[in-house]
Design a protein around this motif. Structure first.
Motif, PDB file in Angstrom:
ATOM      1  N   CYS A 177       5.631  66.000  14.240  1.00 61.66           N
ATOM      2  CA  CYS A 177       4.204  66.230  14.487  1.00 61.66           C
ATOM      3  C   CYS A 177       3.339  65.146  13.847  1.00 61.66           C
ATOM      4  O   CYS A 177       2.336  64.710  14.437  1.00 61.66           O
ATOM      5  CB  CYS A 177       3.793  67.610  13.987  1.00 61.66           C
ATOM      6  N   LEU A 178       3.712  64.687  12.654  1.00 56.29           N
ATOM      7  CA  LEU A 178       2.959  63.584  12.048  1.00 56.29           C
ATOM      8  C   LEU A 178       3.112  62.309  12.873  1.00 56.29           C
ATOM      9  O   LEU A 178       2.161  61.525  13.013  1.00 56.29           O
ATOM     10  CB  LEU A 178       3.440  63.352  10.607  1.00 56.29           C
ATOM     11  N   SER A 179       4.289  62.080  13.441  1.00 58.50           N
ATOM     12  CA  SER A 179       4.502  60.911  14.293  1.00 58.50           C
ATOM     13  C   SER A 179       3.609  60.984  15.536  1.00 58.50           C
ATOM     14  O   SER A 179       2.993  59.994  15.932  1.00 58.50           O
ATOM     15  CB  SER A 179       5.972  60.814  14.715  1.00 58.50           C
ATOM     16  N   LEU A 180       3.520  62.171  16.144  1.00 58.68           N
ATOM     17  CA  LEU A 180       2.682  62.333  17.328  1.00 58.68           C
ATOM     18  C   LEU A 180       1.200  62.150  17.005  1.00 58.68           C
ATOM     19  O   LEU A 180       0.422  61.680  17.851  1.00 58.68           O
ATOM     20  CB  LEU A 180       2.908  63.715  17.946  1.00 58.68           C
ATOM     21  N   LEU A 181       0.800  62.503  15.793  1.00 54.62           N
ATOM     22  CA  LEU A 181      -0.596  62.307  15.399  1.00 54.62           C
ATOM     23  C   LEU A 181      -0.955  60.829  15.297  1.00 54.62           C
ATOM     24  O   LEU A 181      -2.113  60.442  15.466  1.00 54.62           O
ATOM     25  CB  LEU A 181      -0.873  62.992  14.061  1.00 54.62           C
ATOM     26  N   LEU A 182       0.047  59.997  15.021  1.00 53.18           N
ATOM     27  CA  LEU A 182      -0.203  58.575  14.799  1.00 53.18           C
ATOM     28  C   LEU A 182      -0.154  57.743  16.075  1.00 53.18           C
ATOM     29  O   LEU A 182      -0.645  56.621  16.086  1.00 53.18           O
ATOM     30  CB  LEU A 182       0.814  58.011  13.790  1.00 53.18           C
ATOM     31  N   VAL A 183       0.439  58.262  17.143  1.00 50.14           N
ATOM     32  CA  VAL A 183       0.543  57.475  18.371  1.00 50.14           C
ATOM     33  C   VAL A 183      -0.752  57.586  19.158  1.00 50.14           C
ATOM     34  O   VAL A 183      -1.469  58.592  19.095  1.00 50.14           O
ATOM     35  CB  VAL A 183       1.736  57.925  19.228  1.00 50.14           C
ATOM     36  N   ALA A 184      -1.049  56.528  19.924  1.00 53.37           N
ATOM     37  CA  ALA A 184      -2.294  56.504  20.682  1.00 53.37           C
ATOM     38  C   ALA A 184      -2.252  57.466  21.863  1.00 53.37           C
ATOM     39  O   ALA A 184      -3.252  58.086  22.215  1.00 53.37           O
ATOM     40  CB  ALA A 184      -2.563  55.079  21.177  1.00 53.37           C
ATOM     41  N   GLU A 185      -1.078  57.614  22.484  1.00 52.33           N
ATOM     42  CA  GLU A 185      -0.960  58.479  23.652  1.00 52.33           C
ATOM     43  C   GLU A 185       0.318  59.305  23.542  1.00 52.33           C
ATOM     44  O   GLU A 185       1.410  58.760  23.323  1.00 52.33           O
ATOM     45  CB  GLU A 185      -0.925  57.649  24.935  1.00 52.33           C
TER      46      GLU A 185
END
Length: 244
Positions: free
Chosen positions: A108-116
């Protein structure tokens, strides 16, 4: 009297969180309850409060509810619960919480950091039901039924209201079945029933206020809030697992 105040405070904060997002009651209430109340008291309170919050939020999402889309989640979740309960005797809950918590935090932290965000468009209803089955299993095993279907709805890329209508109806079904099982098996005691009378009124206004705020979110803000709360849920699982 201190216990009553603690239960009321936890219900107030957790109701607000659930009103905003459609889930997260257990995560928020555990901050208040898990340090003082016995686990056999906390679990019914979490399930009851979550169920009340889901019922309060149903009216706001009735137009976005799609039975055809939600049905695989409802069936899969209901089928997963008994498997989770059965596995309680064969799987170390501590290790389970550590693994699931670590996955939630990192992913979830990884998904928060990606632009899309990546979008999952394959698998159809069978994939939806499978994820819901995992959620039901996790609910029976650890009480964290919302994590898998909530994250799945985000990755499906559905509009905000449709996402919430699906995972909120899923949570409502799972919590109702779990509370029924508690009643049949004798888990509900006179103490928990008295505390139910504290939880329900304490969470009423905060839940409605959270629902009011939810209507002011756009899809991007809602997605980020859900991912952040899922990451926090994972962190809470890690803490619970480390405490043994």
């Amino acid at each position: 009297m201190e216990i009553i105040a603690l239960v009321a405070a936890g219900a107030c904060v957790a109701g607000f969180v659930q009103g905003m997002t459609g889930f997260g009651f257990g995560m928020a209430s555990m901050v208040f309850w898990s340090w003082t109340l016995a686990p056999e008291v906390v679990a019914p309170l979490v399930v009851f409060g979550s169920l009340v919050g889901q019922l309060l939020g149903l009216g706001a999402l009735r137009r976005a509810f799609n039975l055809r889309r939600a049905l695989p989640f409802l069936i899969g979740g209901a089928l997963g619960i008994p498997f989770g309960v059965a596995l309680l005797h064969d799987i170390d809950p501590r290790h389970f919480k550590l693994v699931i918590g670590a996955v939630l935090v990192v992913y979830c932290l990884s998904l928060l950091l990606v632009a899309e965000l990546p979008r999952i468009r394959h698998g159809g209803r069978m994939a939806d039901a499978t994820v819901a089955w995992i959620g039901g299993l996790m609910g029976g095993l650890s009480g964290m039924s919302a994590s898998a279907p909530t994250l799945w709805c985000v990755l499906r890329g559905w509009p905000r209201d449709e996402q919430r209508a699906v995972f909120q109806s899923f949570n409502l079904t799972v919590h109702a079945l779990t509370l029924t099982a508690y009643g049949v098996s004798g888990v509900l005691t006179a103490e928990t029933n008295r505390l139910f009378l504290v939880v329900a009124p304490a969470m009423l206004v905060p839940t409605l206020f959270g629902l009011w705020l939810y209507r002011r979110f756009d899809d991007v803000l809602f997605r980020k809030l859900v991912l952040a709360l899922l990451a926090i849920s994972g962190a809470m699982l890690l803490i619970s697992g480390l405490r043994g």
